[in-house]
Write an enzyme that holds these catalytic residues in place. Structure first.
Site, mmCIF file in Angstrom:
data_model
loop_
_atom_site.group_PDB
_atom_site.id
_atom_site.type_symbol
_atom_site.label_atom_id
_atom_site.label_comp_id
_atom_site.label_asym_id
_atom_site.label_seq_id
_atom_site.Cartn_x
_atom_site.Cartn_y
_atom_site.Cartn_z
ATOM 1 N N ASP A 9 0.879 -1.159 0.000
ATOM 2 C CA ASP A 9 0.000 0.000 0.000
ATOM 3 C C ASP A 9 0.929 1.225 0.000
ATOM 4 O O ASP A 9 2.132 1.091 0.268
ATOM 5 C CB ASP A 9 -0.857 -0.047 1.277
ATOM 6 C CG ASP A 9 -1.552 1.264 1.539
ATOM 7 O OD1 ASP A 9 -2.283 1.713 0.652
ATOM 8 O OD2 ASP A 9 -1.346 1.836 2.631
ATOM 9 N N ASP A 11 -0.069 5.270 0.822
ATOM 10 C CA ASP A 11 -0.263 6.337 1.815
ATOM 11 C C ASP A 11 -0.372 5.759 3.220
ATOM 12 O O ASP A 11 -1.223 4.914 3.483
ATOM 13 C CB ASP A 11 -1.517 7.150 1.468
ATOM 14 C CG ASP A 11 -1.320 7.898 0.160
ATOM 15 O OD1 ASP A 11 -0.405 8.725 0.102
ATOM 16 O OD2 ASP A 11 -2.070 7.625 -0.803
ATOM 17 N N GLU A 18 -0.618 11.186 4.614
ATOM 18 C CA GLU A 18 -1.995 11.674 4.778
ATOM 19 C C GLU A 18 -2.060 13.016 5.508
ATOM 20 O O GLU A 18 -2.495 14.005 4.940
ATOM 21 C CB GLU A 18 -2.863 10.625 5.487
ATOM 22 C CG GLU A 18 -3.086 9.356 4.683
ATOM 23 C CD GLU A 18 -3.968 9.538 3.449
ATOM 24 O OE1 GLU A 18 -4.284 10.683 3.068
ATOM 25 O OE2 GLU A 18 -4.336 8.524 2.827
ATOM 26 N N ARG A 56 -13.668 10.938 -0.955
ATOM 27 C CA ARG A 56 -13.614 11.566 0.373
ATOM 28 C C ARG A 56 -14.275 12.940 0.331
ATOM 29 O O ARG A 56 -15.020 13.310 1.214
ATOM 30 C CB ARG A 56 -12.141 11.666 0.801
ATOM 31 C CG ARG A 56 -11.924 12.083 2.237
ATOM 32 C CD ARG A 56 -10.475 11.873 2.630
ATOM 33 N NE ARG A 56 -10.098 10.488 2.472
ATOM 34 C CZ ARG A 56 -8.945 10.066 1.969
ATOM 35 N NH1 ARG A 56 -8.011 10.925 1.617
ATOM 36 N NH2 ARG A 56 -8.710 8.779 1.838
HETATM 37 C C1 XBP Z 1 -4.865 6.384 0.328
HETATM 38 C C2 XBP Z 1 -6.090 7.065 -0.043
HETATM 39 C C3 XBP Z 1 -6.032 8.177 -0.981
HETATM 40 C C4 XBP Z 1 -5.278 9.406 -0.512
HETATM 41 C C5 XBP Z 1 -5.564 10.547 -1.437
HETATM 42 O O1 XBP Z 1 -4.694 5.307 -0.499
HETATM 43 O O2 XBP Z 1 -7.165 6.702 0.392
HETATM 44 O O3 XBP Z 1 -7.323 8.563 -1.259
HETATM 45 O O4 XBP Z 1 -5.745 9.780 0.767
HETATM 46 O O5 XBP Z 1 -5.140 10.255 -2.723
HETATM 47 P P1 XBP Z 1 -3.707 4.048 -0.113
HETATM 48 P P2 XBP Z 1 -5.941 10.745 -4.013
HETATM 49 O O6 XBP Z 1 -3.573 4.005 1.399
HETATM 50 O O7 XBP Z 1 -4.471 2.862 -0.656
HETATM 51 O O8 XBP Z 1 -2.411 4.309 -0.831
HETATM 52 O O9 XBP Z 1 -6.393 12.130 -3.741
HETATM 53 O O10 XBP Z 1 -4.922 10.649 -5.127
HETATM 54 O O11 XBP Z 1 -7.109 9.803 -4.182
#
Ligand code: XBP
Length: 249
Positions: A9, A11, A18, A56
């Site tokens: 994964d 983020d 985040e 979101r």
């Molecule tokens: C993390 C997410 C993403 C980011 C924002 O994804 O949920 O939505 O917060 O990115 P992961 P975008 O943990 O699966 O990597 O604005 O590009 O959607």
């Protein structure tokens, strides 16, 4: 069956993007659009329940701004704000790159040197995933990943298993030949439903979540001189996450 690939994964797992990345970028995009919204650290924690930046924002509008007088098409509005947010996010990474979490660089180097394939399965948009990779390890990080699947490449985002299934398909491997590394309960559900064993490295936003489906839950991958703390599961007498422990999960 022997271990052939690690699926990461992004983020919260590779880096703490985040709170200090996506959240700040959303706030800058709101400011740019003259919107009085500010996503604080706690509110953002609640909003993280919804994976995907566009999803979101849509959720925030429904739940927190139901009276907002939208003078244009909702999808278009969300796309525009998200596009601006992504520009701010990439700028933030370029100006002040967010460091990889403890042990990430060591472990991906170890796995790659041992001939394992590395893949990414993220809910974030591909461009934002690549921005993090391009701003890490002196721009050399993206090259280490054979497969990068993310964002709108699948219809249903995590906790649906689709993104992990797509990663497995592109790797041409079965789930028994891979493990996933995640930081959230939604990610864990997605990986587990795709048949993958999963290691969880928690962070401030996710440490209270339910990880009973995980093979092992730790605070971070760790280093020889900076060991992990085991939160749940069997660490097979290891102090940090390495290939030997990965093969035992
Ligand atoms: C993390 C997410 C993403 C980011 C924002 O994804 O949920 O939505 O917060 O990115 P992961 P975008 O943990 O699966 O990597 O604005 O590009 O959607």
């Amino acid at each position: 069956m022997s271990l052939k690939a690690i699926i990461f994964d992004v983020d919260g797992t590779l880096a703490e993007t985040e709170k200090d990345g996506h959240r700040i970028a959303f706030n800058l995009a709101f400011q740019q659009a003259d919107l009085p919204w500010q996503w604080g650290v706690n509110l953002y924690g609640e909003l993280l329940e919804i994976g995907g930046g566009k999803e979101r924002l849509r959720h925030y509008l429904n739940i927190y701004q139901p009276q907002f007088d939208l003078r244009e098409d909702l999808d278009l509005f969300i796309r525009k704000i998200h596009q601006n947010k992504s520009c701010h996010y990439r700028q933030l990474l370029e100006n002040n790159s967010i460091p990889l979490r403890v042990g990430v660089e060591r472990f991906i180097t170890e796995a790659s040197n041992a001939g394992l394939k590395l893949a990414i399965a993220s809910t974030a948009s591909v461009e934002n995933v690549k921005a993090l990779l391009d701003n890490s390890l002196n721009g050399e990080m993206a090259k280490l990943f054979t497969v990068i699947v993310a964002g709108d490449m699948v219809k249903k985002k995590k906790p649906a298993p689709d993104i992990y299934q797509l990663a497995l398909e592109k790797l041409n491997l079965s789930p028994e030949e891979c493990i996933a590394i995640e930081d959230t309960n939604q990610g864990l559900i997605a990986a587990t439903q795709a048949g993958l064993k999963t290691l969880i490295t928690v962070n401030e936003y996710t440490k209270q979540q339910n990880f009973e489906l995980a093979s092992l839950v730790v605070n971070y991958l760790g280093e020889k001189n900076n060991p992990f703390t085991v939160i749940e599961g069997n660490n097979h007498n290891h102090d940090y996450f390495n290939l030997d422990l990965a093969r035992k999960l």
